[in-house]
Design an enzyme around this catalytic site. Structure first.
Site, PDB file in Angstrom:
ATOM      1  N   GLU A 234       5.435   7.140  -9.499  1.00  0.00           N
ATOM      2  CA  GLU A 234       4.134   6.649  -9.026  1.00  0.00           C
ATOM      3  C   GLU A 234       3.523   7.522  -7.941  1.00  0.00           C
ATOM      4  O   GLU A 234       2.347   7.896  -8.016  1.00  0.00           O
ATOM      5  CB  GLU A 234       4.275   5.214  -8.500  1.00  0.00           C
TER       6      GLU A 234
ATOM      7  N   ASP B  26      -3.815  -3.367 -18.512  1.00  0.00           N
ATOM      8  CA  ASP B  26      -2.900  -2.226 -18.683  1.00  0.00           C
ATOM      9  C   ASP B  26      -3.181  -1.480 -19.977  1.00  0.00           C
ATOM     10  O   ASP B  26      -2.267  -1.128 -20.742  1.00  0.00           O
ATOM     11  CB  ASP B  26      -1.429  -2.692 -18.632  1.00  0.00           C
TER      12      ASP B  26
ATOM     13  N   ASN C  64       1.409   3.199  -2.584  1.00  0.00           N
ATOM     14  CA  ASN C  64       0.646   4.191  -3.350  1.00  0.00           C
ATOM     15  C   ASN C  64      -0.563   4.681  -2.561  1.00  0.00           C
ATOM     16  O   ASN C  64      -0.937   5.856  -2.650  1.00  0.00           O
ATOM     17  CB  ASN C  64       0.209   3.610  -4.698  1.00  0.00           C
TER      18      ASN C  64
ATOM     19  N   LEU D  65      -3.731  -6.462  -7.858  1.00  0.00           N
ATOM     20  CA  LEU D  65      -3.357  -7.554  -8.753  1.00  0.00           C
ATOM     21  C   LEU D  65      -4.502  -8.550  -8.920  1.00  0.00           C
ATOM     22  O   LEU D  65      -4.395  -9.724  -8.566  1.00  0.00           O
ATOM     23  CB  LEU D  65      -2.099  -8.250  -8.212  1.00  0.00           C
TER      24      LEU D  65
ATOM     25  N   ASN E 139      -5.885   3.171 -12.944  1.00  0.00           N
ATOM     26  CA  ASN E 139      -4.851   2.234 -12.509  1.00  0.00           C
ATOM     27  C   ASN E 139      -3.485   2.896 -12.636  1.00  0.00           C
ATOM     28  O   ASN E 139      -3.252   3.706 -13.531  1.00  0.00           O
ATOM     29  CB  ASN E 139      -4.899   0.970 -13.381  1.00  0.00           C
TER      30      ASN E 139
ATOM     31  N   HIS F 282       0.451   1.941 -13.313  1.00  0.00           N
ATOM     32  CA  HIS F 282       1.312   0.852 -13.795  1.00  0.00           C
ATOM     33  C   HIS F 282       2.756   1.344 -13.821  1.00  0.00           C
ATOM     34  O   HIS F 282       3.029   2.458 -14.289  1.00  0.00           O
ATOM     35  CB  HIS F 282       0.891   0.405 -15.194  1.00  0.00           C
TER      36      HIS F 282
ATOM     37  N   GLY G 290       0.777  -1.232   0.000  1.00  0.00           N
ATOM     38  CA  GLY G 290       0.000   0.000   0.000  1.00  0.00           C
ATOM     39  C   GLY G 290       0.808   1.282   0.000  1.00  0.00           C
ATOM     40  O   GLY G 290       0.374   2.295   0.556  1.00  0.00           O
TER      41      GLY G 290
END
Length: 207
Positions: free
Chosen positions: A181, A151, A14, A91, A108, A110, A12
């Protein structure tokens, strides 16, 4: 006030970046309504609880089929009145029913510059291993809307990160998180919640 649901599978980091950027005012007029993980032991759930946020585990394994899982997830989103769904290291192959229900309302992050090093099988360290194996000198991260393809979907923001001599996948992963990110995911959330992102002819634009 915009309410977001953050979906996570691991530590976690992000999620923490989002929590921090809401706290310091970088992300405006937004609150995390719920944090959802497919793994009951995901440290991200602990981060959520420590921040006083609702933390829920919903795993595909807990339901007889993908339809049941999709209905459960949609039920959670609606229960917490989430208007934007954020996949922050999530995921899970997401059922199409969820994507259809929340079309252009799921994003999302990536850890590469899509369309390079992405798609089924590219996640976590595997992405950075692929970047190093290809000899790329630049990598980065991408925030995009989620569609039925892994993606894929309209790109909102990207940020490049240098690949350095002697990098290992772990070192590169950390640099991509710190330099890309943790910056562009909060920025994208803020832009969307301010109503500044729109899609035209399959391309995301910022006004």
């Amino acid at each position: 006030m915009q309410k977001i649901a953050v979906c996570v599978s691991g530590g976690g980091t992000n999620l923490q970046a989002i929590i921090d950027k809401i706290a310091d005012g970088t992300i405006k007029n937004t609150e995390i309504a719920v944090v959802i993980s497919n793994k009951k032991d995901a440290f991200a759930l602990e981060r959520a609880r420590s921040a006083g946020l609702p933390a829920v585990c919903a795993s595909p394994k807990d339901y007889p089929d993908r339809e049941g899982f999709a209905d459960a997830m949609i039920g959670i989103f609606k229960e917490y009145d989430a208007s934007l769904i954020v996949f922050a290291g999530y995921l899970v192959v997401v059922p199409g029913k969820i994507i259809k229900e929340y079309k252009n309302r799921i994003i999302n992050i990536h850890p590469s510059l899509i369309p390079a090093h992405c798609g089924m099988g590219y996640y976590g360290l595997k992405v950075h291993e692929s970047v190093l194996a290809a000899g790329n000198k630049v990598t980065g991260a991408t925030v995009h809307f989620v569609d039925e393809e892994a993606d894929h979907g309209p790109i909102i923001l990207q940020k490049a990160v240098e690949v350095c001599e002697g990098d290992t996948p772990e070192i590169l992963q950390r640099r991509v998180m710190e330099q890309a990110e943790w910056k562009i995911l909060p920025e994208a959330i803020n832009l969307i919640c301010e109503g500044r992102v729109y899609i035209e002819n399959g391309i995301a634009h910022i006004k």
